[in-house]
Write a protein that holds these residues in place. Structure first.
Motif, PDB file in Angstrom:
ATOM      1  N   ARG A 193       0.816  -1.220   0.000  1.00 45.71           N
ATOM      2  CA  ARG A 193       0.000   0.000   0.000  1.00 45.71           C
ATOM      3  C   ARG A 193       0.851   1.272   0.000  1.00 45.71           C
ATOM      4  O   ARG A 193       0.382   2.342  -0.397  1.00 45.71           O
ATOM      5  CB  ARG A 193      -0.931   0.015   1.222  1.00 45.71           C
ATOM      6  N   TYR A 194       2.087   1.157   0.489  1.00 44.70           N
ATOM      7  CA  TYR A 194       2.941   2.348   0.499  1.00 44.70           C
ATOM      8  C   TYR A 194       3.251   2.829  -0.911  1.00 44.70           C
ATOM      9  O   TYR A 194       3.684   3.971  -1.102  1.00 44.70           O
ATOM     10  CB  TYR A 194       4.237   2.065   1.259  1.00 44.70           C
ATOM     11  N   HIS A 249       1.392   5.833  -1.727  1.00 44.01           N
ATOM     12  CA  HIS A 249       1.893   7.039  -1.067  1.00 44.01           C
ATOM     13  C   HIS A 249       3.299   7.393  -1.548  1.00 44.01           C
ATOM     14  O   HIS A 249       3.889   8.348  -1.056  1.00 44.01           O
ATOM     15  CB  HIS A 249       1.903   6.829   0.442  1.00 44.01           C
ATOM     16  N   LEU A 250       3.823   6.598  -2.478  1.00 40.50           N
ATOM     17  CA  LEU A 250       5.184   6.783  -2.993  1.00 40.50           C
ATOM     18  C   LEU A 250       6.200   6.807  -1.854  1.00 40.50           C
ATOM     19  O   LEU A 250       7.201   7.508  -1.894  1.00 40.50           O
ATOM     20  CB  LEU A 250       5.279   8.075  -3.834  1.00 40.50           C
ATOM     21  N   ASP A 251       5.920   6.019  -0.814  1.00 36.10           N
ATOM     22  CA  ASP A 251       6.777   5.962   0.369  1.00 36.10           C
ATOM     23  C   ASP A 251       7.651   4.715   0.258  1.00 36.10           C
ATOM     24  O   ASP A 251       7.403   3.685   0.879  1.00 36.10           O
ATOM     25  CB  ASP A 251       5.906   5.914   1.634  1.00 36.10           C
ATOM     26  N   PHE A 252       8.698   4.841  -0.551  1.00 37.65           N
ATOM     27  CA  PHE A 252       9.515   3.678  -0.865  1.00 37.65           C
ATOM     28  C   PHE A 252      10.378   3.245   0.318  1.00 37.65           C
ATOM     29  O   PHE A 252      10.689   2.060   0.455  1.00 37.65           O
ATOM     30  CB  PHE A 252      10.383   3.966  -2.082  1.00 37.65           C
ATOM     31  N   LEU A 265       4.793  -5.102 -10.926  1.00 37.61           N
ATOM     32  CA  LEU A 265       6.157  -5.061 -11.434  1.00 37.61           C
ATOM     33  C   LEU A 265       7.046  -4.229 -10.515  1.00 37.61           C
ATOM     34  O   LEU A 265       8.160  -4.643 -10.158  1.00 37.61           O
ATOM     35  CB  LEU A 265       6.169  -4.488 -12.849  1.00 37.61           C
ATOM     36  N   MET A 266       6.541  -3.060 -10.102  1.00 37.03           N
ATOM     37  CA  MET A 266       7.317  -2.219  -9.188  1.00 37.03           C
ATOM     38  C   MET A 266       7.542  -2.928  -7.863  1.00 37.03           C
ATOM     39  O   MET A 266       8.644  -2.881  -7.289  1.00 37.03           O
ATOM     40  CB  MET A 266       6.592  -0.895  -8.949  1.00 37.03           C
ATOM     41  N   ASN A 267       6.517  -3.612  -7.363  1.00 31.39           N
ATOM     42  CA  ASN A 267       6.643  -4.330  -6.099  1.00 31.39           C
ATOM     43  C   ASN A 267       7.724  -5.405  -6.193  1.00 31.39           C
ATOM     44  O   ASN A 267       8.548  -5.559  -5.281  1.00 31.39           O
ATOM     45  CB  ASN A 267       5.300  -4.962  -5.730  1.00 31.39           C
ATOM     46  N   ASP A 268       7.747  -6.134  -7.302  1.00 34.45           N
ATOM     47  CA  ASP A 268       8.756  -7.171  -7.470  1.00 34.45           C
ATOM     48  C   ASP A 268      10.157  -6.581  -7.594  1.00 34.45           C
ATOM     49  O   ASP A 268      11.129  -7.150  -7.074  1.00 34.45           O
ATOM     50  CB  ASP A 268       8.434  -8.028  -8.692  1.00 34.45           C
ATOM     51  N   LEU A 269      10.262  -5.444  -8.267  1.00 28.99           N
ATOM     52  CA  LEU A 269      11.573  -4.806  -8.403  1.00 28.99           C
ATOM     53  C   LEU A 269      12.071  -4.285  -7.064  1.00 28.99           C
ATOM     54  O   LEU A 269      13.235  -4.474  -6.693  1.00 28.99           O
ATOM     55  CB  LEU A 269      11.495  -3.663  -9.420  1.00 28.99           C
ATOM     56  N   ALA A 272      -3.453   9.058   0.003  1.00 28.48           N
ATOM     57  CA  ALA A 272      -2.849   8.382  -1.136  1.00 28.48           C
ATOM     58  C   ALA A 272      -2.498   9.383  -2.232  1.00 28.48           C
ATOM     59  O   ALA A 272      -3.317  10.195  -2.643  1.00 28.48           O
ATOM     60  CB  ALA A 272      -3.785   7.311  -1.681  1.00 28.48           C
ATOM     61  N   VAL A 273      -1.246   9.320  -2.692  1.00 30.04           N
ATOM     62  CA  VAL A 273      -0.832  10.147  -3.820  1.00 30.04           C
ATOM     63  C   VAL A 273      -1.444   9.613  -5.107  1.00 30.04           C
ATOM     64  O   VAL A 273      -1.899  10.360  -5.972  1.00 30.04           O
ATOM     65  CB  VAL A 273       0.714  10.176  -3.923  1.00 30.04           C
TER      66      VAL A 273
END
Length: 556
Positions: free
Chosen positions: A63-64, A67-70, A116-120, A282-283
């Motif tokens: 979920r982050y 929020h772009l909270d990497f 895809l972003m989550n896996d990366l 949420a952004v």
């Protein structure tokens, strides 16, 4: 592990922790392993409040992304992997299905990109995981047909398919929390449940510990410590108020969240279902927040609600209206569920930190932990207040608290080792091999079902229970009405795990009550054992049975 109040009163500690939830217990473990002399007090039972309100999901922080909270996403990913590694008997991977609709923020294109972003971002999630069954697969997307096969009954209007991602699930969240207590005790921490802080001790502008009350006897005593950490969760404002007066105001504003146990709706995946709540922070907003329907040991766990609670945290309770309202919301979002109030045998919940600016918008839960050094804001030395927000990251929060403690002590901190040190019972090796060996070692009279349950609940420590079963007449028998819990577990909880009340045994040391109210015979049998072991009289035994039974009764 038993309370030693004399030692608490007689000795001086480096660190006193007020609060025995997951964050306080993780801190006690870490601090003890790094060589600090640690005391921890909890006014109820270990993990008996907010920590018991978890939906049993070990979140990786997907979920982050909204929020772009990497940074926090990376923290959650690391800590999820850590729990799967440190307690493989109590944590395992679980697939989650998010249906996709249309071609905008809820559509397949956006969600596939998110996977895809989550896996990366989590590309190293399995790096230190030796057990292939505890590794988290990559996410993937599903066709519309495959989505409906896994989750029949979800809304088909605009459905384009679904995406699968993986998080962790706890076999028994109460045992996982308690494994931190056992680990802390084994490392030398002094832990005491049913002991309340009634005043913070001061020497000038420095806190030197706490005046405490044993809630079993009413006796009062002082626990002296160089640093005191207020880790009391929803009670943190009240504990801080003990600086000035013994009866601080007890009204707090918190988020109230509940979960329910229901008949199993889906058996292969946890399913995200849109709720009535909107996430205003949420952004990348996808509309309403989801609640999850997760398969858990033959039932569905459904949650979590999010409403504002105002009042004394000691007065928190789940009402029948809370359950009925949530059932109605589930049926509105997922008509095929056709749930009724009568199909909900148990509900559990708690209070969580709140973000004040969001009180009127629906998303009230704070997302960022906080560590307050009151030398900076109140000019009071020796006192920290810690606000945790997420079960999964408790180990990491504890690491920060212990670092801060060493800094305030003026000492160089040894390296934190809790990222690599298995929790109590966690040295199982490859889980499938351990489970197979455990089943093969079943003594006569102990079923495979019970052996599998013992392996999951106690990990490598299950032999402690079997030893009791072998020594004590009748201890190998099932508790009346139970399918897998044996009498030896009750004795073990009383003698070795600081179980002081009947509900400690029923709800937190065993899972007799985690899916609904145990039989009257089970409560009576457990109460008889506790009366014998702890010296309860007839009135105390009856009161314990009534109080425990009341935990399963929800009234308005």
């Amino acid at each position: 592990m038993q309370r030693d109040l004399k030692r608490l009163a007689d000795e001086t500690f480096d660190l006193l922790i007020i609060g025995g939830g997951i964050n306080g217990l993780a801190t006690a473990w870490d601090a003890s392993l790094r060589g600090l002399k640690v005391a921890l007090i909890e006014k109820s039972d270990f993990g008996g409040q907010t920590s018991s309100a978890t939906l049993k999901i070990i979140h990786g922080g997907l979920r982050y992304l909204q929020h772009l909270d990497f940074r926090r996403m990376r923290e959650s990913i690391r800590e999820r992997s850590a729990l799967l590694r440190l307690a493989p008997h109590l944590a395992s991977p679980m697939p989650f299905l998010v249906p996709t609709y249309g071609h905008l923020m809820q559509g397949m294109e956006v969600m596939a990109a998110a996977m895809l972003m989550n896996d990366l971002i989590s590309c190293d999630r399995n790096r230190d995981q030796p057990d292939p069954d505890r590794r988290l697969p990559s996410g993937h997307y599903l066709s519309r047909r495959a989505t409906l096969d896994l989750a029949p009954g979800i809304s088909e209007k605009g459905l384009t398919g679904g995406v699968i991602f993986y998080d962790g699930q706890m076999y028994n969240s109460e045992r996982l929390t308690f494994s931190f207590a056992l680990s802390a005790s084994a490392a030398g921490a002094q832990l005491a449940n049913y002991v309340a802080a009634i005043r913070l001790l001061r020497k000038g502008a420095h806190v030197t510990g706490a005046r405490c009350r044993d809630l079993e006897t009413g006796a009062e005593f002082d626990v002296r410590a160089t640093i005191t950490a207020n880790m009391s969760g929803p009670w943190s404002d009240i504990v801080l108020g003990l600086l000035e007066r013994p009866d601080p105001p007890r009204r707090v504003v918190r988020s109230k969240g509940i979960q329910i146990v229901a008949p199993q709706l889906y058996d292969k995946v946890a399913v995200a279902v849109p709720s009535a709540y909107v996430d205003p922070d949420a952004v990348l907003a996808r509309g309403t927040r989801n609640f999850f329907i997760t398969p858990w040991r033959g039932t569905s766990l459904i949650g979590t609600t999010d409403t504002v609670y105002e009042g004394d945290p000691d007065a928190f309770r789940i009402t029948d209206r809370d359950i009925r309202d949530f059932v109605a919301e589930i049926n509105q979002s997922l008509p095929c569920a056709k749930l009724t109030r009568e199909q909900v045998p148990f509900a559990f919940g708690g209070l969580r930190p709140i973000t004040e600016k969001n009180i009127d918008t629906g998303s009230t839960v704070a997302r960022k932990y906080e560590i307050y050094d009151h030398e900076q804001d109140l000019k009071i030395g020796g006192l920290l207040s810690v606000i945790g927000v997420k079960y999964t990251t408790a180990r990491f929060l504890a690491e920060q608290v212990v670092d801060a403690t060493f800094q305030k002590l003026g000492k160089t901190s040894p390296r934190c080792v809790t990222l690599e040190r298995p929790l109590a019972g966690g040295k199982t090796g490859v889980w499938a091999d351990f489970e197979r060996a455990t089943l093969a070692a079943a003594p006569a009279g102990i079923s495979g079902t019970t052996m599998r349950h013992l392996a999951h609940s106690y990990g490598t420590d299950y032999q402690l229970v079997l030893d009791l079963a072998a020594r004590e007449a009748g201890a190998a028998a099932l508790v009346p009405g139970a399918e897998e819990v044996i009498v030896a577990e009750i004795l073990h909880a009383i003698r070795n795990e600081s179980a002081r009340k009947l509900e400690d045994v029923v709800l937190r040391r065993t899972d007799l009550g985690t899916q609904g109210q145990p039989s009257a015979a089970a409560l009576a049998a457990c109460a008889d054992l506790m009366a014998r072991e702890l010296g309860w009289d007839t009135a105390r035994r009856a009161r314990e049975i009534a109080e425990t039974a009341a935990r399963f009764q929800f009234v308005d």
